[in-house]
Design an enzyme around this catalytic site. Structure first.
Site, PDB file in Angstrom:
ATOM      1  N   GLY A  47      10.782  14.543  25.557  1.00  0.00           N
ATOM      2  CA  GLY A  47       9.886  15.357  24.731  1.00  0.00           C
ATOM      3  C   GLY A  47       8.857  14.673  23.868  1.00  0.00           C
ATOM      4  O   GLY A  47       8.267  15.316  23.006  1.00  0.00           O
TER       5      GLY A  47
ATOM      6  N   SER B  56       4.986  14.252  17.702  1.00  0.00           N
ATOM      7  CA  SER B  56       6.244  14.770  18.251  1.00  0.00           C
ATOM      8  C   SER B  56       7.453  14.184  17.534  1.00  0.00           C
ATOM      9  O   SER B  56       7.489  12.975  17.247  1.00  0.00           O
ATOM     10  CB  SER B  56       6.387  14.404  19.734  1.00  0.00           C
ATOM     11  OG  SER B  56       5.336  14.926  20.502  1.00  0.00           O
ATOM     12  N   ILE B  57       8.460  15.028  17.322  1.00  0.00           N
ATOM     13  CA  ILE B  57       9.710  14.546  16.724  1.00  0.00           C
ATOM     14  C   ILE B  57      10.317  13.467  17.638  1.00  0.00           C
ATOM     15  O   ILE B  57      10.829  12.457  17.167  1.00  0.00           O
ATOM     16  CB  ILE B  57      10.672  15.728  16.489  1.00  0.00           C
ATOM     17  CG1 ILE B  57      10.059  16.694  15.453  1.00  0.00           C
ATOM     18  CG2 ILE B  57      12.034  15.238  16.025  1.00  0.00           C
ATOM     19  CD1 ILE B  57      10.743  18.044  15.330  1.00  0.00           C
TER      20      ILE B  57
ATOM     21  N   ASP C 118      11.034  17.444  35.070  1.00  0.00           N
ATOM     22  CA  ASP C 118      10.946  18.793  34.518  1.00  0.00           C
ATOM     23  C   ASP C 118      12.369  19.184  34.134  1.00  0.00           C
ATOM     24  O   ASP C 118      13.258  19.222  35.002  1.00  0.00           O
ATOM     25  CB  ASP C 118      10.366  19.732  35.590  1.00  0.00           C
ATOM     26  CG  ASP C 118      10.184  21.156  35.075  1.00  0.00           C
ATOM     27  OD1 ASP C 118      10.982  21.576  34.201  1.00  0.00           O
ATOM     28  OD2 ASP C 118       9.255  21.830  35.539  1.00  0.00           O
TER      29      ASP C 118
ATOM     30  N   TYR D  84      15.967  25.668  15.402  1.00  0.00           N
ATOM     31  CA  TYR D  84      15.234  26.202  14.242  1.00  0.00           C
ATOM     32  C   TYR D  84      15.998  27.383  13.683  1.00  0.00           C
ATOM     33  O   TYR D  84      16.671  28.114  14.431  1.00  0.00           O
ATOM     34  CB  TYR D  84      13.797  26.591  14.673  1.00  0.00           C
ATOM     35  CG  TYR D  84      12.951  27.055  13.524  1.00  0.00           C
ATOM     36  CD1 TYR D  84      12.775  26.228  12.403  1.00  0.00           C
ATOM     37  CD2 TYR D  84      12.335  28.304  13.529  1.00  0.00           C
ATOM     38  CE1 TYR D  84      12.020  26.652  11.330  1.00  0.00           C
ATOM     39  CE2 TYR D  84      11.572  28.735  12.465  1.00  0.00           C
ATOM     40  CZ  TYR D  84      11.423  27.908  11.357  1.00  0.00           C
ATOM     41  OH  TYR D  84      10.685  28.330  10.290  1.00  0.00           O
TER      42      TYR D  84
ATOM     43  N   TYR E 182       8.007  34.020  15.627  1.00  0.00           N
ATOM     44  CA  TYR E 182       8.750  33.067  16.460  1.00  0.00           C
ATOM     45  C   TYR E 182       9.151  33.706  17.796  1.00  0.00           C
ATOM     46  O   TYR E 182       9.531  33.021  18.738  1.00  0.00           O
ATOM     47  CB  TYR E 182       9.971  32.544  15.704  1.00  0.00           C
ATOM     48  CG  TYR E 182      10.426  31.173  16.130  1.00  0.00           C
ATOM     49  CD1 TYR E 182       9.627  30.053  15.941  1.00  0.00           C
ATOM     50  CD2 TYR E 182      11.660  30.994  16.734  1.00  0.00           C
ATOM     51  CE1 TYR E 182      10.050  28.794  16.331  1.00  0.00           C
ATOM     52  CE2 TYR E 182      12.098  29.732  17.122  1.00  0.00           C
ATOM     53  CZ  TYR E 182      11.287  28.641  16.916  1.00  0.00           C
ATOM     54  OH  TYR E 182      11.718  27.397  17.304  1.00  0.00           O
TER      55      TYR E 182
ATOM     56  N   LYS F  61      16.587  29.625  20.926  1.00  0.00           N
ATOM     57  CA  LYS F  61      17.299  28.726  20.006  1.00  0.00           C
ATOM     58  C   LYS F  61      18.751  29.179  19.807  1.00  0.00           C
ATOM     59  O   LYS F  61      19.649  28.337  19.664  1.00  0.00           O
ATOM     60  CB  LYS F  61      16.575  28.640  18.658  1.00  0.00           C
ATOM     61  CG  LYS F  61      15.228  27.926  18.712  1.00  0.00           C
ATOM     62  CD  LYS F  61      15.326  26.519  19.287  1.00  0.00           C
ATOM     63  CE  LYS F  61      14.048  25.726  19.113  1.00  0.00           C
ATOM     64  NZ  LYS F  61      14.051  24.484  19.911  1.00  0.00           N
TER      65      LYS F  61
HETATM   66  N1  LIG Z   1       7.733  21.623  15.019  1.00  0.00           N
HETATM   67  C1  LIG Z   1       8.569  22.441  14.388  1.00  0.00           C
HETATM   68  O1  LIG Z   1       8.213  23.139  13.424  1.00  0.00           O
HETATM   69  C2  LIG Z   1      10.002  22.503  14.843  1.00  0.00           C
HETATM   70  C3  LIG Z   1      10.990  23.032  13.974  1.00  0.00           C
HETATM   71  C4  LIG Z   1      12.315  23.117  14.432  1.00  0.00           C
HETATM   72  C5  LIG Z   1      12.618  22.707  15.724  1.00  0.00           C
HETATM   73  N2  LIG Z   1      11.648  22.212  16.550  1.00  0.00           N
HETATM   74  C6  LIG Z   1      11.996  21.807  17.913  1.00  0.00           C
HETATM   75  O2  LIG Z   1      11.791  20.423  18.079  1.00  0.00           O
HETATM   76  C7  LIG Z   1      11.652  20.159  19.482  1.00  0.00           C
HETATM   77  C8  LIG Z   1      10.459  19.231  19.692  1.00  0.00           C
HETATM   78  O3  LIG Z   1       9.261  19.882  19.400  1.00  0.00           O
HETATM   79  P1  LIG Z   1       8.082  19.189  18.567  1.00  0.00           P
HETATM   80  O4  LIG Z   1       7.926  20.004  17.334  1.00  0.00           O
HETATM   81  O5  LIG Z   1       8.268  17.732  18.461  1.00  0.00           O
HETATM   82  O6  LIG Z   1       6.801  19.553  19.460  1.00  0.00           O
HETATM   83  P2  LIG Z   1       6.136  18.838  20.755  1.00  0.00           P
HETATM   84  O7  LIG Z   1       5.168  19.839  21.261  1.00  0.00           O
HETATM   85  O8  LIG Z   1       5.623  17.515  20.386  1.00  0.00           O
HETATM   86  O9  LIG Z   1       7.357  18.673  21.770  1.00  0.00           O
HETATM   87  C9  LIG Z   1       7.778  19.664  22.695  1.00  0.00           C
HETATM   88  C10 LIG Z   1       8.009  18.944  24.015  1.00  0.00           C
HETATM   89  O10 LIG Z   1       8.607  19.791  25.018  1.00  0.00           O
HETATM   90  C11 LIG Z   1       8.126  19.288  26.256  1.00  0.00           C
HETATM   91  N3  LIG Z   1       8.368  20.206  27.373  1.00  0.00           N
HETATM   92  C12 LIG Z   1       7.883  21.475  27.520  1.00  0.00           C
HETATM   93  N4  LIG Z   1       8.286  21.975  28.710  1.00  0.00           N
HETATM   94  C13 LIG Z   1       9.071  21.020  29.306  1.00  0.00           C
HETATM   95  C14 LIG Z   1       9.787  20.944  30.536  1.00  0.00           C
HETATM   96  N5  LIG Z   1       9.779  21.967  31.419  1.00  0.00           N
HETATM   97  N6  LIG Z   1      10.457  19.813  30.824  1.00  0.00           N
HETATM   98  C15 LIG Z   1      10.474  18.762  29.968  1.00  0.00           C
HETATM   99  N7  LIG Z   1       9.830  18.773  28.769  1.00  0.00           N
HETATM  100  C16 LIG Z   1       9.129  19.892  28.449  1.00  0.00           C
HETATM  101  C17 LIG Z   1       6.646  19.103  25.966  1.00  0.00           C
HETATM  102  O11 LIG Z   1       5.961  18.361  26.962  1.00  0.00           O
HETATM  103  C18 LIG Z   1       6.695  18.400  24.628  1.00  0.00           C
HETATM  104  O12 LIG Z   1       6.790  16.994  24.783  1.00  0.00           O
HETATM  105  C19 LIG Z   1      11.530  21.518  20.163  1.00  0.00           C
HETATM  106  O13 LIG Z   1      12.808  21.902  20.636  1.00  0.00           O
HETATM  107  C20 LIG Z   1      11.125  22.414  19.001  1.00  0.00           C
HETATM  108  O14 LIG Z   1      11.440  23.777  19.236  1.00  0.00           O
HETATM  109  C21 LIG Z   1      10.344  22.087  16.121  1.00  0.00           C
END
Ligand SMILES: NC(=O)c1ccc[n+]([C@@H]2O[C@H](COP(=O)([O-])OP(=O)(O)OC[C@H]3O[C@@H](n4cnc5c(N)ncnc54)[C@H](O)[C@@H]3O)[C@@H](O)[C@H]2O)c1
Length: 270
Positions: free
Chosen positions: A15, A21-22, A66, A150, A160, A167
């Protein structure tokens, strides 16, 4: 400066899309703590090419997969064990996407094909990752697998949308698979429920800036950043948390335990 908390440990990080990105921040932290890992993302995300910059910084191989495709995941685990020279100690699932949210569909007018896609990408994919790791026998005993959640899994945040259901599913999978993997291999499985964070996925939610600010005001410590989250993930990957499993761990600066804050009362009484 690191503490060598992950020295000698091997893993896979899903991811990392860009610097926000986290997963990106986590990769840098894990590297600093002495861990070695492969990086993966959906083939479509590779087109941005940024993940290769991160891979160069971390000395990692990038393996496209994927997360909804079982064979991709089996190949990924097989190749990761080969490249890293042994079985894995940690996996980060940092994946989320909803076509309904992305295309601005109202919650009372959801496209159900897209709803199923949301569940598959953001929820079921965690089961697929766990199952592929188990079937390929890729995990070492006392390994740790973490996914990101989340608080909309427990409480309603209207914008959301169907991600809330995804989630809830994700957190439930952590409990069910955590039980199974704990019994068979002493592998722990947890989710971290993270504060709103300014990333591509986060800011894709309508009204993000408002609920980011609301969460900040409601959290005695403020919102946890992506770097804070990366630090917490390192602890969960380390041996310091070896008896923690099947949990949804709140990482939100105190938001989830706060009823109302003085800052909000002051603001609303004006
Ligand atoms: N940003 C926030 O506010 C927040 C809060 C709580 C939880 N989260 C969760 O943290 C996680 C990371 O999100 P983020 O905020 O770093 O955003 P981000 O957009 O940087 O990361 C999301 C990632 O999911 C990947 N992805 C999507 N479809 C995919 C697939 N079919 N196969 C493999 N990878 C796939 C994307 O390419 C991307 O790298 C997610 O689960 C998100 O829901 C985010």
């Amino acid at each position: 400066m690191g503490y060598n908390l992950l020295k000698g440990k091997r893993g896979v990080i899903f991811g990392a899309l860009d610097e926000n990105s986290i997963a990106w921040k986590t990769a840098l932290k894990v590297k600093e703590e002495g861990g070695a890992f492969t990086l993966t993302n959906a083939p479509i995300a590779m087109r941005m090419g940024k993940i290769n910059d991160l891979a160069a910084q971390c000395g990692s191989e990038v393996i496209p997969a994927d997360a909804t495709v079982e064979q991709d995941l089996k190949d990924l685990f097989g190749r990761s064990v080969e490249v890293l020279g042994g079985k894995l100690d940690f996996v980060l699932h940092s994946i989320g996407m909803s076509p309904n949210v992305r295309k601005g569909k109202d919650y009372g007018d959801l496209n159900y094909d897209w709803f199923l896609k949301t569940l598959d990408i953001s929820g079921v994919s965690f089961h697929k990752v766990l199952q592929a790791a188990e079937k390929t026998d890729a995990m070492n005993e006392w390994g740790s697998i973490v996914a990101l959640s989340y608080i909309a899994a427990q409480r309603t945040y209207p914008d959301y949308s169907d991600m809330a259901q995804a989630k809830a599913l994700l957190e439930s999978i952590a409990r069910s698979y955590g039980y199974r993997f704990g019994q068979s291999k002493k592998v722990r499985v947890n989710t971290i429920s993270q504060s709103p964070t300014k990333t591509t996925a986060g800011t894709g939610i309508t009204g993000f800036d408002v609920f980011f600010e609301y969460a900040r005001m409601m959290s005695p410590l403020g919102n946890a950043t992506a770097e804070d989250c990366a630090n917490y993930i390192v602890i969960l990957f380390s041996d310091l948390s070896r008896m923690v499993t099947m949990q949804n761990l709140m990482h939100d600066g105190g938001f989830s335990a706060t009823g109302i804050s003085e800052e909000l009362i002051e603001k609303l009484s004006k």
